[in-house]
Design an enzyme around this catalytic site. Structure first.
Site, PDB file in Angstrom:
ATOM      1  N   THR A 188       6.530  -4.755   0.039  1.00  0.00           N
ATOM      2  CA  THR A 188       6.544  -5.528   1.288  1.00  0.00           C
ATOM      3  C   THR A 188       5.129  -5.748   1.818  1.00  0.00           C
ATOM      4  O   THR A 188       4.917  -6.580   2.684  1.00  0.00           O
ATOM      5  CB  THR A 188       7.361  -4.792   2.381  1.00  0.00           C
ATOM      6  OG1 THR A 188       6.798  -3.483   2.573  1.00  0.00           O
ATOM      7  CG2 THR A 188       8.829  -4.679   2.001  1.00  0.00           C
ATOM      8  N   GLU A 206      12.476   5.927   0.532  1.00  0.00           N
ATOM      9  CA  GLU A 206      13.771   6.223   1.151  1.00  0.00           C
ATOM     10  C   GLU A 206      14.865   6.347   0.099  1.00  0.00           C
ATOM     11  O   GLU A 206      15.957   6.822   0.368  1.00  0.00           O
ATOM     12  CB  GLU A 206      14.160   5.092   2.122  1.00  0.00           C
ATOM     13  CG  GLU A 206      13.783   5.345   3.558  1.00  0.00           C
ATOM     14  CD  GLU A 206      12.302   5.547   3.771  1.00  0.00           C
ATOM     15  OE1 GLU A 206      11.551   4.606   3.473  1.00  0.00           O
ATOM     16  OE2 GLU A 206      11.895   6.631   4.198  1.00  0.00           O
ATOM     17  N   THR A 262       4.903   6.684  -1.061  1.00  0.00           N
ATOM     18  CA  THR A 262       4.634   5.276  -1.377  1.00  0.00           C
ATOM     19  C   THR A 262       3.622   4.655  -0.410  1.00  0.00           C
ATOM     20  O   THR A 262       3.704   4.843   0.796  1.00  0.00           O
ATOM     21  CB  THR A 262       5.931   4.449  -1.361  1.00  0.00           C
ATOM     22  OG1 THR A 262       6.661   4.776  -0.174  1.00  0.00           O
ATOM     23  CG2 THR A 262       6.776   4.758  -2.573  1.00  0.00           C
ATOM     24  N   ASP A 327       9.939  11.909   7.778  1.00  0.00           N
ATOM     25  CA  ASP A 327       9.582  10.514   7.499  1.00  0.00           C
ATOM     26  C   ASP A 327       8.360  10.088   8.313  1.00  0.00           C
ATOM     27  O   ASP A 327       8.291   8.977   8.816  1.00  0.00           O
ATOM     28  CB  ASP A 327      10.768   9.557   7.740  1.00  0.00           C
ATOM     29  CG  ASP A 327      10.456   8.120   7.342  1.00  0.00           C
ATOM     30  OD1 ASP A 327       9.564   7.910   6.499  1.00  0.00           O
ATOM     31  OD2 ASP A 327      11.108   7.192   7.876  1.00  0.00           O
ATOM     32  N   TRP A 415       4.472  -0.143  11.444  1.00  0.00           N
ATOM     33  CA  TRP A 415       3.552  -0.960  10.634  1.00  0.00           C
ATOM     34  C   TRP A 415       2.800  -2.009  11.451  1.00  0.00           C
ATOM     35  O   TRP A 415       1.801  -2.565  10.981  1.00  0.00           O
ATOM     36  CB  TRP A 415       4.315  -1.670   9.506  1.00  0.00           C
ATOM     37  CG  TRP A 415       5.316  -2.627  10.051  1.00  0.00           C
ATOM     38  CD1 TRP A 415       6.618  -2.349  10.322  1.00  0.00           C
ATOM     39  CD2 TRP A 415       5.100  -3.979  10.479  1.00  0.00           C
ATOM     40  NE1 TRP A 415       7.217  -3.449  10.901  1.00  0.00           N
ATOM     41  CE2 TRP A 415       6.315  -4.459  10.998  1.00  0.00           C
ATOM     42  CE3 TRP A 415       3.983  -4.824  10.468  1.00  0.00           C
ATOM     43  CZ2 TRP A 415       6.450  -5.751  11.506  1.00  0.00           C
ATOM     44  CZ3 TRP A 415       4.125  -6.122  10.980  1.00  0.00           C
ATOM     45  CH2 TRP A 415       5.352  -6.565  11.484  1.00  0.00           C
ATOM     46  N   CYS A 632      21.648  -0.687   7.661  1.00  0.00           N
ATOM     47  CA  CYS A 632      21.449  -2.060   8.151  1.00  0.00           C
ATOM     48  C   CYS A 632      22.378  -2.442   9.304  1.00  0.00           C
ATOM     49  O   CYS A 632      22.008  -3.241  10.163  1.00  0.00           O
ATOM     50  CB  CYS A 632      21.675  -3.059   7.019  1.00  0.00           C
ATOM     51  SG  CYS A 632      20.605  -2.818   5.603  1.00  0.00           S
ATOM     52  N   MET A 671      23.806  -9.229   1.324  1.00  0.00           N
ATOM     53  CA  MET A 671      24.808  -8.168   1.411  1.00  0.00           C
ATOM     54  C   MET A 671      25.026  -7.597   0.005  1.00  0.00           C
ATOM     55  O   MET A 671      25.488  -8.297  -0.894  1.00  0.00           O
ATOM     56  CB  MET A 671      26.117  -8.752   1.969  1.00  0.00           C
ATOM     57  CG  MET A 671      27.315  -7.822   1.865  1.00  0.00           C
ATOM     58  SD  MET A 671      27.146  -6.293   2.848  1.00  0.00           S
ATOM     59  CE  MET A 671      28.452  -5.305   2.099  1.00  0.00           C
TER      60      MET A 671
HETATM   61 CA    CA Z   1       9.800   5.880   5.297  1.00  0.00          CA
END
Ligand code: CA
Length: 700
Positions: A188, A206, A262, A327, A415, A632, A671
């Site tokens: 991303t 994740e 990551t 996290d 971010w 989501c 989806m």
């Molecule tokens: Ca994360």
């Protein structure tokens, strides 16, 4: 002699010819000429006429020296144009702009070349990301932008490719798969160009992957080096000394779960020190007890690593969160600056990672300088100035209790880019107050394809119902309040804070005229006074914004552009303004364009569908919802962002429930098809759980 004259006259004729037919701006020839000029020197010089690299310059300070737009003429600032992109998911991209040509990315790693002079599309490049890959990302199918170098545009795609595109034509020059496609990697982040190489990381911690960052030759695409952020199986040879050292800080069989770390966003580069700085992410799985059961710092999770950009070797590291279990990524924006600290100028880097501390680190050596909380923090009481290690609270690792931890996995800052203005001396932080309950799931077992490698969302890492719950009412009172902070990194405190309506807002831009720009989650573009945070100007963008604005000059005129596309981690599940199509807005002095018409929020109804369910079915349905859907979707009264709130699932969706969840009929919308993981009975139970929850909600 004659031949010399011949050459001379030919050149004269040619130059006369080109003078009589001026190059059309926005034409392939113009784009080729202007983008080919982007080299290391040009990026290093950082001339703010254009916006040539992700953070504007290698320091990534997002401070533009343009000052045509200023406090005194904001009453003349207006819309120059807007452009619809035809998308409906999150846009987090920083546009790259050169001589009026803009390169922007959208959902599913789409790339757009836009003519700023006309406000129109020049070309679109669709990397055709398989929609089945959407499930490999926690936080929407977003992309944060391209890199530009010597006539090529580089994009990292959601399915892990690095693609070089001809800037003039929009056609692909080369494409490289940077990840093992059998694993749940994603990209991303925006690539960066450093000394002729394209640098790209990845995401997926994740879901169970091992993080790394790679340098590819910008011309040929050949791999130059790769730096792994966490060690692999110690039975195999280590890739580097850094990995050998790191492995001593891990226990158990972490490599089976990937380990994480990551590097999915932040980078900065110091050409003088010849150091590339990269922020690394959380552990995979989140909970250290699952990942590294006998403890350890788990290098280089949640760290800033300083690499030699020629070889990829580790020069130094600073770990913000040793032994991460929350996290707490350190992938957040890194800014380089030279600051007066204790009587001398020091070359520093600054970061406000998820864990709630604002760090100032010596960027030559990695020496810790300071760390102070910029939001409410309860997991640590401070950072030891001698060791640079956090002083953890007794309950922080939620070993004997299930505990409210602040900040949480969403981060005191995520971010969204910050900005640093040398005139005000302030770093601007799009900050958030967040808290969540964390605990150990006594039944945890590793699951290959699932959020958190098997523990579902479950507000963190799972709970042990046999253990008490430690509440933090102070943290809860301010939970999900966002604020814009003017932070002084020298005096180590906030000079001002602006409380915000939406809980998720956009990145920042500041200018020499001491303006501070931000788009907000409730759909405004706001200009603040960079000195005191007072609001100077505002306009309605219709829909929520998360991407940072940029500024640049075209033909002597300063422009500000911002892309609207609600989404991202929070935007999937919540919204603070009606959803709008993906759209770019560009503003300038004397801009008088008509605003596009905005969509209004649609009515929501709970479908009246008869059903019967027993306790076992509902419990199974709840477990499936938690593991597979809740990343989501929400199931409550008020929520629902770009992904539907399942409380309001319509009758026709219920009628086709099996084919949607197990047949993939809505795959084109992102989806996932869960046919490989869920049985027909599982999906029936899930549907019953959703219907039952909706019924319960409607009765409230
Ligand atoms: Ca994360």
């Amino acid at each position: 002699m004659r031949s010399v004259f011949y050459v001379f006259y030919t050149c004269l004729l040619l130059s006369l010819f080109s003078c009589s037919t001026p190059e059309t701006k926005g034409s392939p020839d113009h784009i080729r000429r202007t983008t080919t000029s982007v080299d290391d020197t040009k990026i290093t010089q950082g001339i703010d006429q254009d916006w040539l690299t992700h953070g504007l310059n290698y320091q990534e300070n997002r401070y533009s020296t343009l000052d045509q737009i200023k406090k005194e003429n904001l009453d003349q600032l207006g819309l120059a144009w807007s452009l619809d992109l035809g998308t409906r998911r999150g846009i987090e991209a920083t546009p790259i702009v050169i001589d009026g040509i803009m390169f922007l990315t959208g959902p599913w790693s789409m790339v757009y070349a836009i003519d700023v002079r006309k406000g129109s599309l020049i070309w679109t490049y669709d990397p055709m990301v398989p929609r089945s890959k959407g499930e490999n990302g926690c936080c929407d199918v977003v992309n944060r932008g391209v890199a530009l170098y010597k006539g090529r545009v580089y994009v990292g795609t959601f399915d892990g490719r690095l693609i070089a595109i001809d800037a003039a034509t929009g056609s692909m020059d080369w494409s490289i798969m940077t990840v093992d496609s059998t694993k749940p990697y994603s990209i991303t982040g925006a690539p960066r160009i450093v000394k002729g190489n394209v640098i790209i990381g990845n995401g997926g911690a994740e879901y169970g992957v091992r993080g790394y960052i790679t340098a590819y030759d910008a011309t040929t695409g050949d791999q130059k080096w790769r730096f792994y952020t966490v060690p692999g199986n110690p039975a195999l040879p280590f890739e580097s000394e850094a990995m050998k050292k790191a492995a001593e800080t891990w226990t158990g069989e972490w490599w089976k779960y990937g380990g994480g770390g990551t590097a999915w966003d932040a980078m900065a580069f110091d050409p003088q020190l010849n150091l590339l700085y990269v922020g690394t992410g959380n552990g995979s799985p989140w909970n250290r007890q699952y990942r590294s059961p006998d403890g350890g710092d788990n290098l280089y999770l949640s760290s800033i690593v300083a690499l030699n950009p020629d070889s990829g070797t580790l020069e130094w590291y600073y770990q913000t969160t040793p032994g991460d279990t929350w996290d707490f990524t350190a992938t957040q924006h890194i800014i380089l600056a030279d600051l007066p600290i204790a009587g001398r100028i020091r070359k520093v880097l600054m970061q406000a990672p998820k864990n709630g501390f604002f760090y100032v680190i010596d960027r030559a050596t990695g020496e810790f300088i300071s760390a102070d909380t910029f939001v409410y923090v309860n997991w640590a009481t401070g950072v030891d100035p001698n060791t640079g290690r956090p002083i953890e609270s007794s309950f922080a690792r939620f070993e004997s209790v299930n505990a409210d931890i602040a900040p949480n996995y969403d981060g005191g800052h995520n971010w969204h880019p910050m900005a640093y203005n040398p005139n005000t001396g302030l770093v601007y932080i799009p900050a958030r107050e967040v808290v969540a309950r964390y605990g150990h799931d006594p039944n945890w077992e590793y699951q290959k394809k699932g959020f958190g490698s098997g523990n579902g969302w479950n507000l963190g890492t799972g709970f042990n119902p046999a253990k008490p719950y430690l509440e933090d009412s102070l943290a809860k009172t301010q939970n999900y309040h966002a604020k814009l902070i003017g932070w002084n990194p020298v005096t180590r405190r906030a000079e001002w804070k602006v409380p915000q309506t939406a809980a998720w807002n956009g990145g920042l831009l500041t200018t020499k005229s001491n303006l501070l720009f931000q788009g907000t989650g409730d759909g405004q573009l706001i200009i603040y006074d960079a000195f005191d945070g007072s609001e100077l100007w505002q306009t309605n963008l219709g829909g929520g914004n998360i991407a940072p604005p940029v500024t640049y000059m075209v033909d002597g005129k300063q422009y500000v552009s911002i892309a609207v596309g609600w989404g991202g981690g929070v935007g999937q599940k919540y919204k603070f303004a009606p959803l709008q199509p993906g759209r770019v807005f560009t503003f300038s002095l004397q801009g008088k364009a008509k605003y596009p018409s905005y969509l209004q929020a649609s009515e929501r109804n709970i479908a009246d569908i008869p059903f019967s369910a027993n306790k076992t079915e509902l419990a199974n349905g709840a477990d499936i919802f938690n593991r597979y859907c809740s990343i989501c979707h929400v199931l409550n009264k008020d929520g629902g962002g770009i992904i539907p709130n399942l409380t309001y699932t319509s009758a026709d969706v219920h009628q086709n429930f099996q084919s949607i969840v197990r047949g993939g009929v809505l795959l084109s919308l992102g989806m996932p098809n869960f046919g490989d993981r869920l049985s027909e009975k599982d999906v029936n139970d899930l549907q019953k759980f959703i219907l039952n929850s909706a019924k319960t909600i409607s009765k409230k």
